[in-house]
Enzyme design. Sequence first.
Site, mmCIF file in Angstrom:
data_model
loop_
_atom_site.group_PDB
_atom_site.id
_atom_site.type_symbol
_atom_site.label_atom_id
_atom_site.label_comp_id
_atom_site.label_asym_id
_atom_site.label_seq_id
_atom_site.Cartn_x
_atom_site.Cartn_y
_atom_site.Cartn_z
ATOM 1 N N ALA B 79 0.831 -1.203 0.000
ATOM 2 C CA ALA B 79 0.000 0.000 0.000
ATOM 3 C C ALA B 79 0.862 1.248 0.000
ATOM 4 O O ALA B 79 2.028 1.219 0.404
ATOM 5 C CB ALA B 79 -0.916 0.002 1.221
ATOM 6 N N ASP B 80 0.282 2.338 -0.445
ATOM 7 C CA ASP B 80 0.958 3.633 -0.393
ATOM 8 C C ASP B 80 -0.093 4.720 -0.195
ATOM 9 O O ASP B 80 -1.187 4.639 -0.756
ATOM 10 C CB ASP B 80 1.731 3.890 -1.696
ATOM 11 C CG ASP B 80 2.629 5.102 -1.563
ATOM 12 O OD1 ASP B 80 3.652 5.002 -0.857
ATOM 13 O OD2 ASP B 80 2.303 6.157 -2.135
ATOM 14 N N THR B 81 0.241 5.708 0.622
ATOM 15 C CA THR B 81 -0.697 6.802 0.893
ATOM 16 C C THR B 81 -0.054 8.136 0.521
ATOM 17 O O THR B 81 1.103 8.384 0.863
ATOM 18 C CB THR B 81 -1.078 6.830 2.390
ATOM 19 O OG1 THR B 81 -1.713 5.583 2.730
ATOM 20 C CG2 THR B 81 -2.052 7.963 2.692
#
Lengths: 198, 198
Positions: B79-81
């Site tokens: 994941a990446d935000t």
Amino acid sequence: MSTINDQFSHLDIILASRSSRRQALLRQLDIQFRMTPLDVKETFPATLPVEEVAEYISRLKAEAFPTEKILSHTLVITADTIVAVDNIILGKPEDDADAFQMLKTLSGRSHLVVTGVCLRSKNNIRSFSAITKVKFKELSDYEINYYIDNYQPFDKAGAYGIQEWIGKIGVESIEGSFYNVMGLPMQQLYEELRNFSL
Amino acid sequence: MSTINDQFSHLDIILASRSSRRQALLRQLDIQFRMTPLDVKETFPATLPVEEVAEYISRLKAEAFPTEKILSHTLVITADTIVAVDNIILGKPEDDADAFQMLKTLSGRSHLVVTGVCLRSKNNIRSFSAITKVKFKELSDYEINYYIDNYQPFDKAGAYGIQEWIGKIGVESIEGSFYNVMGLPMQQLYEELRNFSL
């Protein structure tokens, strides 16, 4: 967190509640406060719009706080949270079947969560409330039963906690304050505390 | 919580991340999983719309996961935000001055938080993302400095954690998934996990 935000250090803040969720939330403002339980009969006029019920009850609670315990630097905080669907208020479920029915009602649609808060000092009283719209996905019977069996949501209005498993797997989106759904509209409460005159 | 939801017990789930926040969130789906760190250079085409960057990077991460470690029942989650204001991405702040500048930029307005997630198995890969709109009140310099001094938000995109003090006193409202702002769009992730074919 032992950090203390000193904006409110001149106040003796009392959270008049039994709720450990509200205690945990208020602590996260980095302020010092005490807790005292308060037992109030939560009645309200049948004609009151559902959006106003939580604030009305928070004020009942504040007014029920013993006046002799309110000194010159005391600030009492009371709160109440309701869950409403189609102008019907869902209370705390009485048993498994009741919890199941409430979660079936909330499934696949939006509802409102309203938290009312009342601040009371020796010479002042002020109440306000916040509304958050919460949208649940279509919940399966398996999901509802898993949640009830494992989380026992009998102390929660509407039979769910947004911070628990069902809030994570089930809530598609919200509009408004998240912490309001947990039991205190934190940003608004912080602002009201700053602006409150003893 | 020792409760285990058995919907995913046939999978060997690996969260390829160093983030303790994501670990804590994923655990709250009541599923069992392992964590392994993964170091990936987070680059993306300059022409990519900001809304697509997080998903692009989550896919980079999934593709960087060692193929030989993906067995028939393995499911890798990456994941990446990102935090975006006016099509500009705010990264992690380098120092106090940088964090102050970012929070000044976010103050008194709305911004977008986008989390991209990628699921990868031996024979399948699938990515998706969720967008949440977050509205901050006007933050005072005192509030910004208090937060930076006491919470050291140098590991956080946009220099804030919505679950920390500044999220409580500062965030007026959100639209979308709350947990997406913390780092994983929980409801969508749960649904994608259920529908993913190895």
